[in-house]
Design an enzyme around this catalytic site. Structure first.
Site, PDB file in Angstrom:
ATOM      1  N   ARG A  40      46.043  40.464-120.201  1.00  0.00           N
ATOM      2  CA  ARG A  40      44.952  41.072-119.514  1.00  0.00           C
ATOM      3  C   ARG A  40      45.221  42.512-118.902  1.00  0.00           C
ATOM      4  O   ARG A  40      46.312  42.463-118.243  1.00  0.00           O
ATOM      5  CB  ARG A  40      44.872  39.819-118.375  1.00  0.00           C
ATOM      6  CG  ARG A  40      43.618  40.343-117.722  1.00  0.00           C
ATOM      7  CD  ARG A  40      43.295  39.047-116.609  1.00  0.00           C
ATOM      8  NE  ARG A  40      42.151  39.321-115.522  1.00  0.00           N
ATOM      9  CZ  ARG A  40      42.183  39.663-114.314  1.00  0.00           C
ATOM     10  NH1 ARG A  40      43.397  39.803-113.965  1.00  0.00           N
ATOM     11  NH2 ARG A  40      41.149  39.923-113.544  1.00  0.00           N
TER      12      ARG A  40
ATOM     13  N   ASN B 107      37.442  42.409-111.517  1.00  0.00           N
ATOM     14  CA  ASN B 107      38.615  41.958-110.982  1.00  0.00           C
ATOM     15  C   ASN B 107      37.982  41.379-109.670  1.00  0.00           C
ATOM     16  O   ASN B 107      37.503  42.108-108.756  1.00  0.00           O
ATOM     17  CB  ASN B 107      39.605  42.427-110.829  1.00  0.00           C
ATOM     18  CG  ASN B 107      40.971  41.614-110.131  1.00  0.00           C
ATOM     19  OD1 ASN B 107      41.356  40.905-110.964  1.00  0.00           O
ATOM     20  ND2 ASN B 107      41.176  42.208-109.108  1.00  0.00           N
ATOM     21  N   GLU B 108      38.058  40.201-109.148  1.00  0.00           N
ATOM     22  CA  GLU B 108      37.753  39.388-107.908  1.00  0.00           C
ATOM     23  C   GLU B 108      36.856  40.029-106.908  1.00  0.00           C
ATOM     24  O   GLU B 108      36.861  40.751-106.154  1.00  0.00           O
ATOM     25  CB  GLU B 108      39.155  39.709-107.199  1.00  0.00           C
ATOM     26  CG  GLU B 108      40.484  38.773-107.774  1.00  0.00           C
ATOM     27  CD  GLU B 108      41.579  39.001-107.048  1.00  0.00           C
ATOM     28  OE1 GLU B 108      41.928  39.709-105.887  1.00  0.00           O
ATOM     29  OE2 GLU B 108      42.675  38.424-107.437  1.00  0.00           O
TER      30      GLU B 108
ATOM     31  N   HIS C  57      41.585  32.398-109.776  1.00  0.00           N
ATOM     32  CA  HIS C  57      42.914  33.197-109.731  1.00  0.00           C
ATOM     33  C   HIS C  57      43.602  32.290-108.604  1.00  0.00           C
ATOM     34  O   HIS C  57      42.978  31.660-107.527  1.00  0.00           O
ATOM     35  CB  HIS C  57      42.924  34.530-108.901  1.00  0.00           C
ATOM     36  CG  HIS C  57      42.320  35.561-110.072  1.00  0.00           C
ATOM     37  ND1 HIS C  57      42.183  36.853-109.710  1.00  0.00           N
ATOM     38  CD2 HIS C  57      41.872  35.266-111.254  1.00  0.00           C
ATOM     39  CE1 HIS C  57      41.776  37.460-110.874  1.00  0.00           C
ATOM     40  NE2 HIS C  57      41.486  36.653-111.537  1.00  0.00           N
TER      41      HIS C  57
ATOM     42  N   TYR D  88      46.322  31.319-106.028  1.00  0.00           N
ATOM     43  CA  TYR D  88      47.632  31.751-105.332  1.00  0.00           C
ATOM     44  C   TYR D  88      47.791  30.786-104.042  1.00  0.00           C
ATOM     45  O   TYR D  88      47.646  29.674-104.338  1.00  0.00           O
ATOM     46  CB  TYR D  88      47.362  33.359-104.728  1.00  0.00           C
ATOM     47  CG  TYR D  88      47.729  34.304-106.012  1.00  0.00           C
ATOM     48  CD1 TYR D  88      48.670  34.473-106.522  1.00  0.00           C
ATOM     49  CD2 TYR D  88      46.409  34.856-106.360  1.00  0.00           C
ATOM     50  CE1 TYR D  88      48.919  35.510-107.553  1.00  0.00           C
ATOM     51  CE2 TYR D  88      46.505  35.852-107.414  1.00  0.00           C
ATOM     52  CZ  TYR D  88      47.561  36.126-108.048  1.00  0.00           C
ATOM     53  OH  TYR D  88      47.711  37.066-108.958  1.00  0.00           O
TER      54      TYR D  88
ATOM     55  N   GLU E  99      44.751  34.677-113.051  1.00  0.00           N
ATOM     56  CA  GLU E  99      46.053  35.154-112.372  1.00  0.00           C
ATOM     57  C   GLU E  99      46.557  33.840-111.602  1.00  0.00           C
ATOM     58  O   GLU E  99      45.921  33.164-111.179  1.00  0.00           O
ATOM     59  CB  GLU E  99      45.602  35.994-111.360  1.00  0.00           C
ATOM     60  CG  GLU E  99      45.140  37.552-111.854  1.00  0.00           C
ATOM     61  CD  GLU E  99      45.029  38.558-111.012  1.00  0.00           C
ATOM     62  OE1 GLU E  99      45.563  38.139-109.796  1.00  0.00           O
ATOM     63  OE2 GLU E  99      44.380  39.459-110.943  1.00  0.00           O
TER      64      GLU E  99
ATOM     65  N   TRP F 117      50.392  36.579-113.487  1.00  0.00           N
ATOM     66  CA  TRP F 117      50.471  37.924-112.581  1.00  0.00           C
ATOM     67  C   TRP F 117      51.981  38.305-112.141  1.00  0.00           C
ATOM     68  O   TRP F 117      52.573  37.440-111.695  1.00  0.00           O
ATOM     69  CB  TRP F 117      49.681  38.116-111.348  1.00  0.00           C
ATOM     70  CG  TRP F 117      49.467  39.457-110.914  1.00  0.00           C
ATOM     71  CD1 TRP F 117      50.366  40.191-110.057  1.00  0.00           C
ATOM     72  CD2 TRP F 117      48.433  40.485-111.038  1.00  0.00           C
ATOM     73  NE1 TRP F 117      50.249  41.435-109.658  1.00  0.00           N
ATOM     74  CE2 TRP F 117      48.952  41.589-110.565  1.00  0.00           C
ATOM     75  CE3 TRP F 117      47.258  40.618-111.866  1.00  0.00           C
ATOM     76  CZ2 TRP F 117      48.250  42.946-110.528  1.00  0.00           C
ATOM     77  CZ3 TRP F 117      46.662  41.783-111.987  1.00  0.00           C
ATOM     78  CH2 TRP F 117      47.124  42.627-111.208  1.00  0.00           C
TER      79      TRP F 117
END
Length: 551
Positions: free
Chosen positions: A91, A168-169, A235, A237, A264, A293
């Protein structure tokens, strides 16, 4: 991920939502199942039945990493190194020029060419949308779509090799409820401009979707794509710091037949400690792609997310070693895209289907399967045993030979298994005929105790905890817990297992991470539910068919 080259990433804050809203949200993915619609025949990657397929029809599961190209334009040799470590996808971070130096048409074309030279599938993303509504300078998804149209000449004809990740985001924690309409509009703008590529869309809330906006509106977004060729990217996290959260989120997409990837994730983060082991394990079990990531170049306090130091492939960090070489990592699970295996002289012929598996040595938690060997012109390298349920397949075991023991099953439960063969080029055979297996009953009565308590209440709903304790002398390896609600309660969302409810009768099968209960040990389940009025709690529970005492 934000621009970690310059500053600490924004904390992905997870506010406490009203429990009633959380309970209601849990129903929406199933209720909003995607409907079939007429659409253009994709010319490259395509989505069918919730899976990402190549033009050849091969199932494609992303196994790769993110590379911060827009900030390190002189480091395209990183693609060589990423491929050498076993990735099948990269990516690539690009900029529309609104926040960082613009990657123009020529540069994008070069990135695509380098991906193809390295036999990598190229996911291209615009980073300037990151945290829109909260991050100063961030731009809209509509602006990102304009950028893709501006560089379209670099992408036309590359549908076999390129997936366009629109932005992105694209929303932070402010104004994120606009995500659904903004995403639909961006998809339709690109389709109207002639884009036939598979499109990928990131979640809001800095990519982590703690408010479940993407999860609960994914079906309607997918239906708004006239090509029915959109993939959703979460994503993971700090919001995803438990195995239950990882499993629940991804399983909801699979159950709704909506395509999802973990676009991610890391092993640590400033907003919490994500459960990377669960992310890797669950994505492998579900056949879902992931992109860690990131390769190198992080800064602003998150340098620990570098997989190699200073872009040097010989200086792998512990995170890089975990992702590439650890259990369920890239080296163990990555298969090169079929489009790169179809050149002159290369093997594109799949093995024959194996013989139907036969079951033996059936216990309450395991079964041994044996099948007839497949054949292949260059040789079969292994077999994948799959559990078949509801039109989907989940790989539950792999073997070099024609027999394997599948463990971690729930007692007194019916399963359907089949087998696929693999060859050295990564081709997979057609599925074998299936075999149905019912596991043996579990432990005798008196070896379990169950505690049940309501932990929260609101008008029309509640949250409860169930603690299952093994009071016997042997470990419980796989279980099914059953009870009856006495007052019309219904489960809307459960973690720690998979719930099935028919009327007042509830059956919960263990999740992989709760399947084993050691002697004197216990596991906890939690769920949200609805009820018309306060009523009595269930008092009788059975584990693997044996009645449990009260804990």
């Amino acid at each position: 991920m934000r621009d970690t080259r310059h500053r600490l990433p924004h904390r992905h804050v997870r506010p406490h939502l009203p429990a009633a809203l959380a309970a209601l949200a849990a129903l929406l993915l199933t209720l909003l199942a995607p409907t079939a619609s007429a659409h253009a025949a994709p010319t490259g990657f395509r989505v069918e039945n919730g899976r990402l397929l190549e033009a050849s029809g091969n199932d494609f599961v992303m196994r790769g990493v993110n590379h911060a190209h827009t900030w390190y334009a002189d480091r395209l040799d990183a693609l060589d190194h990423i491929k050498a470590k076993g990735a099948n996808t990269v990516r690539v971070v690009l900029s529309s020029g609104d926040r960082w130096t613009r990657n123009d048409t020529a540069d994008v074309a070069n990135v695509v060419a380098q991906c193809k030279r390295n036999r990598l599938i190229c996911v291209l993303e615009v980073h300037d949308t990151t945290g829109y509504g909260e991050q100063s300078g961030a731009v809209t998804l509509s602006r990102a779509a304009d950028y893709w149209i501006e560089v379209r000449d670099a992408l036309v004809g590359q549908e076999d090799y390129v997936i366009v990740n629109i932005g992105n985001e694209p929303h932070g924690n402010t104004g994120y409820t606009r995500w659904t309409d903004d995403t639909k509009a961006a998809i339709q703008k690109l389709r109207a401009a002639g884009f036939d590529h598979t499109l990928m869309v990131d979640a809001p809330n800095w990519g982590q979707d703690w408010a479940f906006t993407m999860r609960d509106n994914a079906a309607s977004v997918f239906a708004a794509d006239p090509d029915a060729n959109t993939v959703f990217s979460i994503h993971m996290y700090g919001v995803f710091d438990t195995a239950a959260e990882v499993s629940d989120y991804l399983n909801r997409f699979v159950a709704a037949k909506l395509p999802v990837v973990v676009g991610e994730f890391g092993h640590d983060h400033s907003d919490g400690n994500p459960d990377e082991d669960a992310i890797l394990s669950v994505t492998r079990q579900l056949g879902i792609g992931y992109l860690g990531w990131s390769w190198s170049g992080n800064g602003g306090g998150v340098e620990y997310l570098d997989m190699v130091e200073n872009f040097d492939p010989d200086r792998m960090t512990s995170w890089g070693q975990r992702l590439f070489d650890g259990p369920d990592g890239i080296a163990a699970t990555s298969e090169e895209a079929a489009v790169y295996r179809s050149g002159p002289g290369e093997d594109t012929t799949a093995p024959t289907a194996p013989g139907a598996p036969a079951a033996s040595a059936v216990t309450s938690s395991s079964v041994t399967l044996t099948w007839g060997a497949a054949t292949d012109a260059v040789g079969v390298t292994g077999y994948d045993v799959v559990r078949v349920a509801g039109g989907t397949e989940t790989v539950v075991a792999s073997a070099a030979g024609t027999t394997v023991t599948v463990s971690g099953l729930a007692a007194d439960t019916s399963y359907t298994f089949a087998v696929r063969a693999r060859d050295a080029a990564g081709n997979r055979s057609a599925r074998s005929a299936t075999v149905a297996v019912t596991t043996a009953p579990g432990p005798a009565a008196g070896s379990c105790a169950v505690g049940y308590r309501v932990t929260g209440e609101w008008p029309g709903g509640f949250q409860a905890e169930v603690v299952v304790r093994n009071t016997g002398s042997a470990a419980v390896d796989g279980w099914t817990l059953r009870w009856t609600f006495p007052a019309g309660q219904r489960i809307t969302s459960l973690w720690g297992g998979t719930a099935t409810q028919s009327g007042a009768e509830v059956s919960v099968a263990a999740a992989p991470y709760t399947a084993t209960i050691p002697p004197s040990g216990s596991v906890s389940l939690g769920f949200t539910g609805t009820r018309s009025a306060a009523g009595a709690d269930p008092t009788t529970f059975s584990l693997n068919g044996a009645e449990c005492s009260a804990a």
